[in-house]
Design a protein around this motif. Sequence first.
Motif: not given
Length: 219
Positions: A75, A78, A81-82, A89, A92-93, A95, A215-216, A219
């Motif tokens: 985690s 992620l 990255a954010l 970023v 996330f689409d 994982i 933000y997901i 997935t």
Amino acid sequence: FTHFISAYSDYNFKAAPRIKQDEEMMQRCPQTHLQWPVHSLNRAQAYIRDYVSGAFNASARCFVHLTNLDMLPQSAFLVAALNSPVEHVAGFDFIGRLENASRDWDRLGRKVVGATKPPVWPAFEEHVYGFGECRGCRRYYTAKSSHVHSNAAAGSPARLAMQTLLNVTAQPPSTPYVVAMCRVLLYDYVCFGYSLPAPCRTLDLNGLSCPFTAYIVNT
């Protein structure tokens, strides 16, 4: 835990030759696990103490580059990255999961190239690995013996030591070490939908939520 154990085994394999080259630096190193034999249970115990106490973060004069990134909570990548001013970023689409690597590789392909005919997405290859800055590692990581020091079937002594320490089915389990690692990896369990090991189910999760759920996308 499986991912952490594998990464610990690989870390020991990569670190050993560098440690031998600079024993003087080791004397100044705040990471206490380096004082113990590579494959010992004492080293595995000391490694977790170093890991949870922040000894790696405080070791700028030591072997920061040996702190295997694979052992960090997933985690954390992620969140990084954010928050990165470089990557930008937005979310996330996809994982994937290591335990479903082949299936999820195909899922990723469908997202990237769609349902094209003939398919242009390469087939999943289990023995494809990157070598990064590990010069000379290629002779150890081959198609026939990829990751021989971290593979579950390899019987690496370092892996077996950590595996013994974090065996949640042992009677009794090494509860202080298991719970300590659960605390470090808690967001991985919460964010990615894994069940906590039995010794960790008494941890208070009240109010704990995944910091990047919003933000997901899909997935």
